[in-house]
Design a protein around this motif. Structure first.
Motif, short mmCIF file in Angstrom:
data_model
loop_
_atom_site.label_atom_id
_atom_site.label_comp_id
_atom_site.label_asym_id
_atom_site.label_seq_id
_atom_site.Cartn_x
_atom_site.Cartn_y
_atom_site.Cartn_z
N GLY A 174 0.79 -1.22 0.00
CA GLY A 174 0.00 0.00 0.00
C GLY A 174 0.82 1.27 0.00
N LYS A 175 2.11 1.18 0.28
CA LYS A 175 2.97 2.37 0.31
C LYS A 175 3.18 2.90 -1.11
CE LYS A 175 4.48 2.34 4.69
NZ LYS A 175 4.07 3.33 5.63
N LYS A 176 3.32 4.21 -1.20
CA LYS A 176 3.63 4.86 -2.46
C LYS A 176 5.14 4.91 -2.63
CE LYS A 176 2.61 9.06 -5.05
NZ LYS A 176 1.93 10.38 -5.01
N VAL A 177 5.62 4.54 -3.82
CA VAL A 177 7.05 4.53 -4.10
C VAL A 177 7.36 5.33 -5.36
CG1 VAL A 177 7.52 2.33 -2.95
CG2 VAL A 177 6.89 2.34 -5.36
N LYS A 178 8.62 5.71 -5.45
CA LYS A 178 9.11 6.38 -6.66
C LYS A 178 10.11 5.46 -7.32
CE LYS A 178 11.89 9.90 -6.13
NZ LYS A 178 12.44 11.25 -5.95
N ILE A 179 9.89 5.17 -8.59
CA ILE A 179 10.86 4.47 -9.42
C ILE A 179 11.66 5.57 -10.11
CG2 ILE A 179 11.22 2.85 -11.32
CD1 ILE A 179 8.29 1.87 -10.78
N HIS A 180 12.92 5.66 -9.78
CA HIS A 180 13.75 6.75 -10.30
C HIS A 180 13.98 6.59 -11.80
CE1 HIS A 180 15.06 8.34 -6.26
NE2 HIS A 180 14.45 7.21 -5.95
N ALA A 220 4.30 4.81 -8.07
CA ALA A 220 3.51 3.58 -8.05
C ALA A 220 3.15 3.27 -6.61
CB ALA A 220 4.33 2.43 -8.65
N HIS A 221 2.29 2.30 -6.43
CA HIS A 221 1.96 1.78 -5.11
C HIS A 221 2.39 0.32 -5.05
CE1 HIS A 221 -0.53 5.36 -4.73
NE2 HIS A 221 -0.48 5.13 -3.42
N ILE A 222 2.83 -0.10 -3.87
CA ILE A 222 3.20 -1.49 -3.69
C ILE A 222 1.91 -2.28 -3.53
CG2 ILE A 222 4.43 -3.15 -2.24
CD1 ILE A 222 6.28 -0.76 -1.42
N ALA A 223 1.58 -3.06 -4.55
CA ALA A 223 0.34 -3.83 -4.54
C ALA A 223 0.49 -5.13 -3.78
CB ALA A 223 -0.11 -4.10 -5.98
N PHE A 224 1.69 -5.68 -3.78
CA PHE A 224 1.90 -6.99 -3.18
C PHE A 224 3.38 -7.16 -2.88
CE2 PHE A 224 2.54 -11.65 -3.71
CZ PHE A 224 1.75 -12.07 -2.66
N PHE A 225 3.70 -7.71 -1.73
CA PHE A 225 5.09 -7.91 -1.33
C PHE A 225 5.28 -9.37 -0.92
CE2 PHE A 225 8.18 -7.67 2.35
CZ PHE A 225 9.31 -7.69 1.55
N ASP A 226 6.18 -10.06 -1.59
CA ASP A 226 6.50 -11.45 -1.25
C ASP A 226 7.81 -11.45 -0.49
OD1 ASP A 226 7.31 -14.11 -1.12
OD2 ASP A 226 6.54 -14.59 -3.12
N HIS A 227 7.71 -11.56 0.82
CA HIS A 227 8.89 -11.51 1.69
C HIS A 227 9.85 -12.65 1.38
CE1 HIS A 227 11.27 -10.99 5.32
NE2 HIS A 227 11.12 -12.27 5.55
N GLN A 228 9.32 -13.84 1.13
CA GLN A 228 10.15 -15.02 0.90
C GLN A 228 11.05 -14.86 -0.32
OE1 GLN A 228 9.99 -17.66 3.02
NE2 GLN A 228 11.62 -18.75 1.95
N ASP A 229 10.47 -14.43 -1.44
CA ASP A 229 11.22 -14.31 -2.68
C ASP A 229 11.79 -12.92 -2.92
OD1 ASP A 229 10.86 -16.97 -3.38
OD2 ASP A 229 8.98 -16.56 -4.43
N GLN A 230 11.53 -11.99 -2.00
CA GLN A 230 12.01 -10.61 -2.12
C GLN A 230 11.60 -10.00 -3.46
OE1 GLN A 230 13.66 -8.35 0.15
NE2 GLN A 230 12.56 -9.86 1.36
N TRP A 266 2.10 -1.21 -8.75
CA TRP A 266 1.00 -0.76 -9.60
C TRP A 266 1.26 0.70 -9.91
CZ3 TRP A 266 -4.83 -0.88 -7.88
CH2 TRP A 266 -5.63 -0.50 -8.96
N LEU A 267 1.58 0.97 -11.17
CA LEU A 267 1.93 2.33 -11.57
C LEU A 267 0.73 3.26 -11.40
CD1 LEU A 267 3.88 1.54 -14.88
CD2 LEU A 267 4.72 1.55 -12.52
N ASN A 268 0.97 4.46 -10.92
CA ASN A 268 -0.12 5.42 -10.72
C ASN A 268 -0.71 5.89 -12.04
OD1 ASN A 268 0.20 5.13 -8.01
ND2 ASN A 268 1.17 7.11 -7.69
N HIS A 308 2.04 -2.22 -14.63
CA HIS A 308 2.64 -2.91 -13.49
C HIS A 308 4.14 -3.10 -13.72
CE1 HIS A 308 -1.59 -4.13 -13.31
NE2 HIS A 308 -1.42 -4.11 -12.01
N ALA A 309 4.84 -3.27 -12.62
CA ALA A 309 6.26 -3.60 -12.68
C ALA A 309 6.57 -4.49 -11.48
CB ALA A 309 7.11 -2.33 -12.64
#
Length: 141
Positions: free
Chosen positions: A38-44, A55-65, A70-72, A84-85
């Protein structure tokens, strides 16, 4: 009806042998106290895109890093639409969780074409054969 969180024992998911659903990974992240989703991030800006992208972090897989971004706003590169990226740390010694504590994290970004995106296999890049990739930095906004 009990909470779905009550049914999950986070200790049983510590080994890689389990196949995780998106819901179980999300619940594990909540149980472990991860707050990246859910956090907003900047892809430089990078060789693939000439400006910073939010973008916003739509999903985070801790195991696979891996994290699904989801691009704004959709971007069009040579007639291919991207919404998406997928981000992974550039080095195996880094963790995406350091975004919570440091200014910018070196990441590898794979841009997923809109026609290629499948929510059921969102972090699967087995189809990828090059292009739409960049080494850049990711930071929280």
């Amino acid at each position: 009806m009990g909470s779905p969180l009550a049914k999950i024992n986070p200790e049983q998911y510590t080994e890689k042998k389990f196949q995780y659903s998106k819901e179980s990974v999300h619940i594990m992240n909540v149980l472990r106290g991860h707050s990246l989703e859910g956090k907003k991030v900047k892809i430089h800006s990078n060789p693939f895109v000439s400006q910073d992208i939010t973008a916003h972090i739509a999903f985070f897989d801790h195991q696979d890093q891996k994290m699904l971004l989801w691009l704004n706003a959709s971007i069009d590169i040579s007639g291919v639409i991207y919404k998406h990226a997928i981000a992974v740390p550039q080095t195996a010694t880094e963790s995406l969780e350091v975004l919570l504590h440091q200014e910018a994290l070196p990441c590898a970004i794979t841009w997923v074409p809109f026609i290629r995106f499948n929510a059921d296999t969102a972090l699967d890049l087995s189809w990828w054969r090059g292009r739409a990739f960049a080494l850049t930095h990711l930071s929280l906004c």
